[in-house]
Design a protein around this motif. Structure first.
Motif, mmCIF file in Angstrom:
data_model
loop_
_atom_site.group_PDB
_atom_site.id
_atom_site.type_symbol
_atom_site.label_atom_id
_atom_site.label_comp_id
_atom_site.label_asym_id
_atom_site.label_seq_id
_atom_site.Cartn_x
_atom_site.Cartn_y
_atom_site.Cartn_z
ATOM 1 N N PRO A 24 66.068 83.666 5.161
ATOM 2 C CA PRO A 24 65.205 83.281 4.036
ATOM 3 C C PRO A 24 64.303 84.422 3.553
ATOM 4 O O PRO A 24 64.053 84.552 2.347
ATOM 5 N N HIS A 25 63.828 85.260 4.461
ATOM 6 C CA HIS A 25 63.004 86.404 4.074
ATOM 7 C C HIS A 25 63.848 87.469 3.380
ATOM 8 O O HIS A 25 63.406 88.064 2.389
ATOM 9 N N LEU A 26 65.044 87.722 3.886
ATOM 10 C CA LEU A 26 65.943 88.660 3.230
ATOM 11 C C LEU A 26 66.274 88.203 1.813
ATOM 12 O O LEU A 26 66.328 89.019 0.890
ATOM 13 N N ALA A 27 66.520 86.913 1.659
ATOM 14 C CA ALA A 27 66.896 86.382 0.348
ATOM 15 C C ALA A 27 65.810 86.643 -0.691
ATOM 16 O O ALA A 27 66.116 86.913 -1.867
ATOM 17 N N ARG A 28 64.559 86.582 -0.264
ATOM 18 C CA ARG A 28 63.453 86.821 -1.202
ATOM 19 C C ARG A 28 63.239 88.307 -1.480
ATOM 20 O O ARG A 28 62.712 88.666 -2.536
ATOM 21 N N ALA A 29 63.667 89.174 -0.537
ATOM 22 C CA ALA A 29 63.381 90.605 -0.688
ATOM 23 C C ALA A 29 64.541 91.400 -1.256
ATOM 24 O O ALA A 29 64.325 92.388 -1.967
ATOM 25 N N GLY A 55 68.418 92.226 -3.165
ATOM 26 C CA GLY A 55 69.054 91.904 -4.439
ATOM 27 C C GLY A 55 70.098 90.816 -4.290
ATOM 28 O O GLY A 55 70.223 89.937 -5.150
ATOM 29 N N HIS A 56 70.868 90.875 -3.210
ATOM 30 C CA HIS A 56 71.894 89.864 -2.939
ATOM 31 C C HIS A 56 72.164 89.828 -1.440
ATOM 32 O O HIS A 56 72.155 90.867 -0.776
ATOM 33 N N VAL A 57 72.395 88.627 -0.904
ATOM 34 C CA VAL A 57 72.665 88.455 0.522
ATOM 35 C C VAL A 57 73.983 87.695 0.686
ATOM 36 O O VAL A 57 74.177 86.634 0.085
ATOM 37 N N ALA A 102 67.403 78.517 1.277
ATOM 38 C CA ALA A 102 67.751 79.921 1.056
ATOM 39 C C ALA A 102 69.216 80.069 0.700
ATOM 40 O O ALA A 102 69.589 80.894 -0.152
ATOM 41 N N LEU A 103 70.081 79.262 1.328
ATOM 42 C CA LEU A 103 71.516 79.372 1.078
ATOM 43 C C LEU A 103 71.920 78.809 -0.284
ATOM 44 O O LEU A 103 73.027 79.084 -0.751
ATOM 45 N N THR A 104 71.060 78.040 -0.921
ATOM 46 C CA THR A 104 71.374 77.476 -2.237
ATOM 47 C C THR A 104 71.009 78.419 -3.378
ATOM 48 O O THR A 104 71.319 78.128 -4.542
ATOM 49 N N ARG A 105 70.370 79.538 -3.082
ATOM 50 C CA ARG A 105 69.977 80.486 -4.114
ATOM 51 C C ARG A 105 71.206 81.109 -4.772
ATOM 52 O O ARG A 105 72.253 81.295 -4.143
ATOM 53 N N ASP A 106 71.061 81.481 -6.045
ATOM 54 C CA ASP A 106 72.163 82.109 -6.765
ATOM 55 C C ASP A 106 72.502 83.483 -6.208
ATOM 56 O O ASP A 106 73.638 83.959 -6.374
ATOM 57 N N ASP A 107 71.535 84.136 -5.568
ATOM 58 C CA ASP A 107 71.770 85.486 -5.057
ATOM 59 C C ASP A 107 72.119 85.485 -3.565
ATOM 60 O O ASP A 107 72.019 86.515 -2.893
ATOM 61 N N VAL A 108 72.526 84.326 -3.040
ATOM 62 C CA VAL A 108 72.973 84.203 -1.655
ATOM 63 C C VAL A 108 74.350 83.551 -1.640
ATOM 64 O O VAL A 108 74.584 82.544 -2.300
ATOM 65 N N HIS A 125 61.928 98.223 9.927
ATOM 66 C CA HIS A 125 60.853 97.773 9.042
ATOM 67 C C HIS A 125 60.543 98.781 7.934
ATOM 68 O O HIS A 125 59.818 98.453 6.987
ATOM 69 N N ASP A 126 61.070 99.986 8.021
ATOM 70 C CA ASP A 126 60.831 100.996 6.982
ATOM 71 C C ASP A 126 61.838 100.907 5.846
ATOM 72 O O ASP A 126 61.692 101.586 4.823
ATOM 73 N N LEU A 127 62.851 100.072 6.005
ATOM 74 C CA LEU A 127 63.914 99.970 5.014
ATOM 75 C C LEU A 127 63.436 99.207 3.777
ATOM 76 O O LEU A 127 62.908 98.101 3.886
ATOM 77 N N GLU A 128 63.641 99.793 2.613
ATOM 78 C CA GLU A 128 63.317 99.142 1.347
ATOM 79 C C GLU A 128 64.529 98.311 0.910
ATOM 80 O O GLU A 128 65.614 98.845 0.666
ATOM 81 N N LEU A 129 64.330 96.996 0.801
ATOM 82 C CA LEU A 129 65.449 96.086 0.539
ATOM 83 C C LEU A 129 65.591 95.697 -0.933
ATOM 84 O O LEU A 129 66.609 95.111 -1.314
ATOM 85 N N ALA A 130 64.608 95.997 -1.742
ATOM 86 C CA ALA A 130 64.645 95.575 -3.151
ATOM 87 C C ALA A 130 65.916 96.088 -3.826
ATOM 88 O O ALA A 130 66.225 97.284 -3.781
ATOM 89 N N GLY A 131 66.665 95.160 -4.404
ATOM 90 C CA GLY A 131 67.872 95.504 -5.134
ATOM 91 C C GLY A 131 69.086 95.773 -4.268
ATOM 92 O O GLY A 131 70.186 95.997 -4.788
ATOM 93 N N LYS A 132 68.934 95.738 -2.952
ATOM 94 C CA LYS A 132 70.046 96.047 -2.050
ATOM 95 C C LYS A 132 70.943 94.829 -1.824
ATOM 96 O O LYS A 132 70.489 93.678 -1.836
ATOM 97 N N ARG A 133 72.230 95.130 -1.595
ATOM 98 C CA ARG A 133 73.187 94.101 -1.201
ATOM 99 C C ARG A 133 73.253 94.083 0.324
ATOM 100 O O ARG A 133 73.631 95.081 0.939
ATOM 101 N N VAL A 134 72.885 92.954 0.918
ATOM 102 C CA VAL A 134 72.785 92.861 2.367
ATOM 103 C C VAL A 134 73.844 91.903 2.898
ATOM 104 O O VAL A 134 73.952 90.758 2.428
ATOM 105 N N ALA A 135 74.617 92.374 3.872
ATOM 106 C CA ALA A 135 75.568 91.508 4.566
ATOM 107 C C ALA A 135 74.957 91.100 5.891
ATOM 108 O O ALA A 135 74.500 91.955 6.658
ATOM 109 N N VAL A 136 74.933 89.796 6.164
ATOM 110 C CA VAL A 136 74.414 89.272 7.423
ATOM 111 C C VAL A 136 75.576 88.680 8.210
ATOM 112 O O VAL A 136 76.262 87.774 7.722
#
Length: 538
Positions: free
Chosen positions: A232-237, A239-241, A343-349, A209-220
């Protein structure tokens, strides 16, 4: 033409079916609690250890004390009660069973904030019930059980523990109840290069929970029940998922809503209104369990509704094709969400359907050779559900549980194992559900445990050890039914062992399980002499 498969409908006669017993909606009827006072003769004293302080462990502790066990100790590895609802704090964590049913029958909660409880509220509920039932004083936190060894001469268990600071202790008890559940040990796949990744990487049950996700590329990695809630929460926080999907789940709308003051007033003033919702949910879930996997009009209508939901929320036909399951509905866990597909239809996902074959210092490589850069990796890859009681070393009469379960886990009614006297498992092998509330199964199990305790206290049973032929016959029946269930129809899921054997799920309905655990049959158990300890109050 292949025969239709069934998710839950019984196909074989039950071994100990109770048909003449009237059952309540919430749990199996049991012999009345007597406080351990038999009608005649001395009163036996018992000491018990319960391992785990989640829903199952607390219900077991309550039942043991209610039945008159002299000393009950609950050992919990975590720092507080709560089980999976203490551990899983990822964004969006919530239950997929309505709260009216996902709660103890003996502790209704009229002020749930929503129809489907969220993690923090469910955890508070567990803590409140534990406090109200005066169970918290029984719990030792930060205490891990390392082994349990049976002494055949004394008919006693030695339970070895280790605390967080390294202190060890042994407890000498008559009865051991393991209530560690099936979803308590996170599973992270042993991917090549996994240790080389430079950035933060964690399982969803160990959220940072201490991780700052803004602008980060996250692999799930993974698209199961947890991932559809946190992505869906990751997608909003972030940079790209990038979501790596092994197989597409069936995801249907979640009929959630916030409760109003009017709801709360009605539930308090007229408890039957909430009880009606509980029974309606129970009835619908049982119907769904019996229907999915069969070639019926209802199943066809359900699949058609799913496809319409997918088409409505995902306009892109190429993405929609990726999200269409290729297996029978019900073969894997049915999921509920209103924001997964959007969430999966977003351009950054991005959704990747090729398997992950390698983790590098800077990202993830898929089986098609494509490299996907990542700053963070989140594993939504489930739990070691089939490794029951691991890593505790359990030694019974001349054998270990690891040896007994070398060919996969099994237990009579999911609770008792031959050669392990006075050892009981809550939410054990073949007691999980494809739908409905596991608390209904847990209350059946703790009621059955209470009946065993009554017979131990009165001396009707010297020790409680199920007969090998009874356990073997039950296992044959369960596995035969499961082999023709939808869970064995070809998909790969956490319900199965590597060889395809299903060790997690119950093949019938909750009602059938309730009937089969309603009245304990002493003849199912071995007759063995045991020392009698008499209390001073006898």
């Amino acid at each position: 033409m292949a025969a239709p498969v069934s998710l839950g409908a019984p196909r074989l006669p039950s071994l100990t079916r109770v048909t003449a017993t009237r059952t309540t909606p919430d749990r199996a009827p049991t012999a009345p609690a007597t406080g351990g006072r038999p009608s005649g003769g001395p009163r036996r004293t018992l000491r018990a250890v319960v391992v785990g302080a989640g829903f199952g462990g607390l219900a077991a502790a309550r039942e043991l004390r209610r039945r008159g066990v002299a000393e009950v100790t609950v050992l919990e590895k975590g720092d507080r009660v709560g089980g999976v609802w203490r551990d899983n704090t990822y964004p969006g964590a919530a239950c997929d069973v309505p709260s009216s049913l996902y709660s103890y029958s003996f502790a209704p909660k009229p002020d749930w904030s929503r129809r489907y409880g969220e993690q923090d509220e469910i955890l508070r509920y567990i803590e409140e019930v534990a406090a109200r039932e005066e169970l918290l004083d029984l719990v030792r936190t930060r205490t891990e059980v390392t082994s349990a060894t049976y002494d055949e001469e004394r008919c006693r268990w030695t339970v070895a523990t280790r605390t967080a600071d390294g202190t060890t202790e042994e407890l000498d008890v008559d009865l051991v109840v393991f209530a560690v559940g099936q979803l308590s040990r996170p599973h992270v796949p042993p991917l090549p290069g996994i240790a080389s990744f430079r950035g933060p990487a964690f399982h969803s049950a160990e959220w940072d929970h201490d991780l700052e996700l803004a602008g980060k590329r996250v692999a799930v990695v993974g698209t199961g029940a947890s991932a559809i809630q946190f992505v869906p929460h990751l997608a909003r926080a972030a940079g790209h998922v990038t979501v790596f999907q092994r197989s597409a789940p069936y995801v249907v709308p979640k009929p959630d809503r916030a409760y109003t003051r009017l709801h709360h007033h009605a539930f308090r003033r007229f408890p039957r209104t909430q009880g009606f919702g509980r029974e309606l949910t129970r009835t619908l879930s049982e119907l769904l369990n019996r229907t999915l996997g069969e070639d019926t009009v209802l199943t066809k209508a359900f699949v058609a509704a799913f496809r319409l939901h997918l088409r409505h929320q995902v306009a892109d036909p190429a993405l929609r094709a990726k999200l269409l399951p290729d297996y029978a509905v019900g073969c894997k866990r049915l999921l509920f969400s209103n924001d997964w597909y959007p969430a999966l239809t977003r351009d950054d996902v991005e959704v990747v359907t090729h398997a992950v074959v390698e983790v590098t210092p800077d990202g993830v490589r898929a089986s098609d050779g494509t490299f996907h850069p990542a700053d963070v990796i989140v594993y939504g890859t489930g739990f070691k559900a089939t490794e029951f009681l691991t890593p505790v070393e359990v030694t019974g009469r001349g054998t270990t549980l690891a040896e007994s379960w070398a060919d996969e886990a099994h237990a009579y009614l999911g609770m008792t194992v031959p050669q392990f006297p006075n050892l009981f498992v809550v939410y054990g092998p073949n007691t999980n559900l494809g739908g409905s509330s596991i608390l209904s199964m847990i209350e059946c199990q703790t009621g059955y445990l209470g009946q065993l305790v009554d017979r131990l206290l009165t001396g009707e049973l010297e020790v409680a050890e199920v007969r090998e032929d009874v356990a073997a016959g039950f296992d044959r029946e369960v596995q035969e039914r499961l082999s023709r269930s939808v869970w064995a129809s070809g998909c790969s899921s956490w319900y199965q062992e590597a060889d395809g054997r299903i060790t997690t799920n119950w093949p019938g309905t909750v009602q059938e399980y309730r009937e089969r655990t309603a009245v304990l049959q002493p003849s199912d158990f071995v007759r063995t002499a045991a020392p009698l300890r008499v209390s001073r109050s006898a």
